[in-house]
Design a protein around this motif. Structure first.
Motif: not given
Lengths: 267, 267
Positions: B48-53, B59-60, B63, B66-67, B69
């Motif tokens: 999992a990828f988490h970001d409070p932004l 930036r995540i 990525l 473009a990447y 998975i």
């Protein structure tokens, strides 16, 4: 074998410099090509990045080297597989929830297969590694002993974790990093070194690539930042080595407790 | 409110195109500025990828657009906070282990505060959202009923999940995505649309940015890929809408089961 990296700090701090050194060992200067992971606590929140690709080639690792995520507790791992195939499910760090806290764990070493006969109650591994099994067993021991929440005296919990680590070490090599979001439990079976950086800060130079950082420019005078790793990551600083059976618990970058091996035979 | 995005496919497939549309709604074309997350299953592994932004600035997220998975089951969420502050610990998707499987969950909607009085046994939230509480309660219901492992008849499990969702919907708005690594449970309280793409594949164009993809070039003739989202993500395809109280369970991109609302009053 694998490589571990952990951080405990008294202010949210990025680990880009140390991580830049570590990822080189994942297929660059080291043979640990079988995946990598890193977990950052932000308060009680935990975000982890996992990749079954070698860290030296990983686009996600490249981003994290360049993108500062600030955290007070970090656990990272690069893997050279022994038990368990190379796959996402077997990629450290692992996490489980206990008492409404996400616990996080990474392991370096290898344990005898009799581990897989130790009974599990609450937690079960998703993958096939000895490491995740050991983590589930450890969490089971904590939960069974303290089902409702942590004991009032943190030392009782720390002693239990140490006792469990000693039992696991009896099965082979068991270097581990574990966190409950506040504390970083660092148990040494064979190899674990650490350094605490505080004012006056100086310059550090990585062993694994020609890269330096002047911490004086990156920090404030009250910052205390401890980094712990399988092998020292810098070649111009003095790292301390843990002995077999020792566990240091770090909190806010400081040593909260050092527990030594109990010596006598363990059941 | 928030936006949900899920995928179920019969071959590992990337979700870059749909995710590119979704992230625009996180501070770009939509107001969902309070963090985002995405979870990919690879076999039984979950990353999992988490970001409070905000996702539009992350930036995540850039990525991940473009990447590629590749995964057979994906759950993503962008958040506009109502209950619970903006922080990592409150960022969906949430995950918990049951039967050695990492379950993953994201929610759109808001539930009455009486939810927080519903008793929890095995799982506890780390954060303060109604969503994570509801997830813990739901996992508790499944675990209490089937402590040792999943029932032989998957329909019994699906009926239980639906029944629990109906109880939660009685407290407010409860659109959710849930997965046990194989199945994608998609429950609709107010808004959830889906589309299954299969041969002959055509071109799709995003609503939220001027971006098209020709799936004919990106797929093989046997691929079956279902995407489910709060609102349709493309403006040149026909999406189906779920009705209130409906749950579709997808597996390998196909509808494994459709459960309709039970109608009568629920306790």
């Amino acid at each position: 074998m694998c490589e571990l990296l952990g951080m405990s700090a008294n202010v949210p701090t990025d680990i880009c410099f140390s991580f830049a050194g570590l990822v080189q060992r994942g297929g660059g200067t080291g043979p640990h090509r079988d995946g990598w992971g890193i977990a950052f606590y932000e308060g009680r929140g935990l975000r982890a990045f996992h990749d079954p690709l070698p860290s030296a080639d990983s686009r996600i690792a490249q981003l994290l080297v360049a993108y500062p995520i600030k955290s007070k507790v970090v656990i990272s791992h690069i893997r050279q597989a022994n038990v368990g195939e190379v796959s996402l499910v077997n990629t450290h760090p692992f996490s489980r929830e206990l008492w409404g806290v996400m616990w996080c764990f990474a392991h370096n070493g290898q344990l005898d297969r009799q581990l897989f006969e130790w009974p599990l109650t609450y937690y079960r591994p998703a993958g096939t590694t000895d490491s995740e099994y050991a983590f589930c067993w450890l969490m089971d021991q904590i939960r069974s002993r303290f089902p409702g929440g942590p004991p009032e005296d943190a030392n009782v919990l720390i002693d239990l974790v140490h006792e469990c680590c000693e039992k696991l070490r009896a099965l082979g090599v068991f270097n581990m990093l574990l966190s409950d979001s506040d504390r970083l439990f660092s148990y040494c079976s064979t190899k674990l070194s650490w350094i605490t950086r505080r004012a006056p800060f100086g310059e550090a130079h990585l062993c694994d690539r020609d890269m330096s950082v002047d911490f004086y420019k990156e920090t404030t005078p009250n910052d205390v930042v401890t980094v712990i790793a399988t092998e020292p990551l810098t070649d111009n600083e003095e790292w301390a080595r843990l002995s077999a059976g020792e566990m240091i618990v770090f909190a806010d970058g400081e040593v909260a407790r050092l527990v030594s091996t109990l010596g006598g035979a363990k059941d």
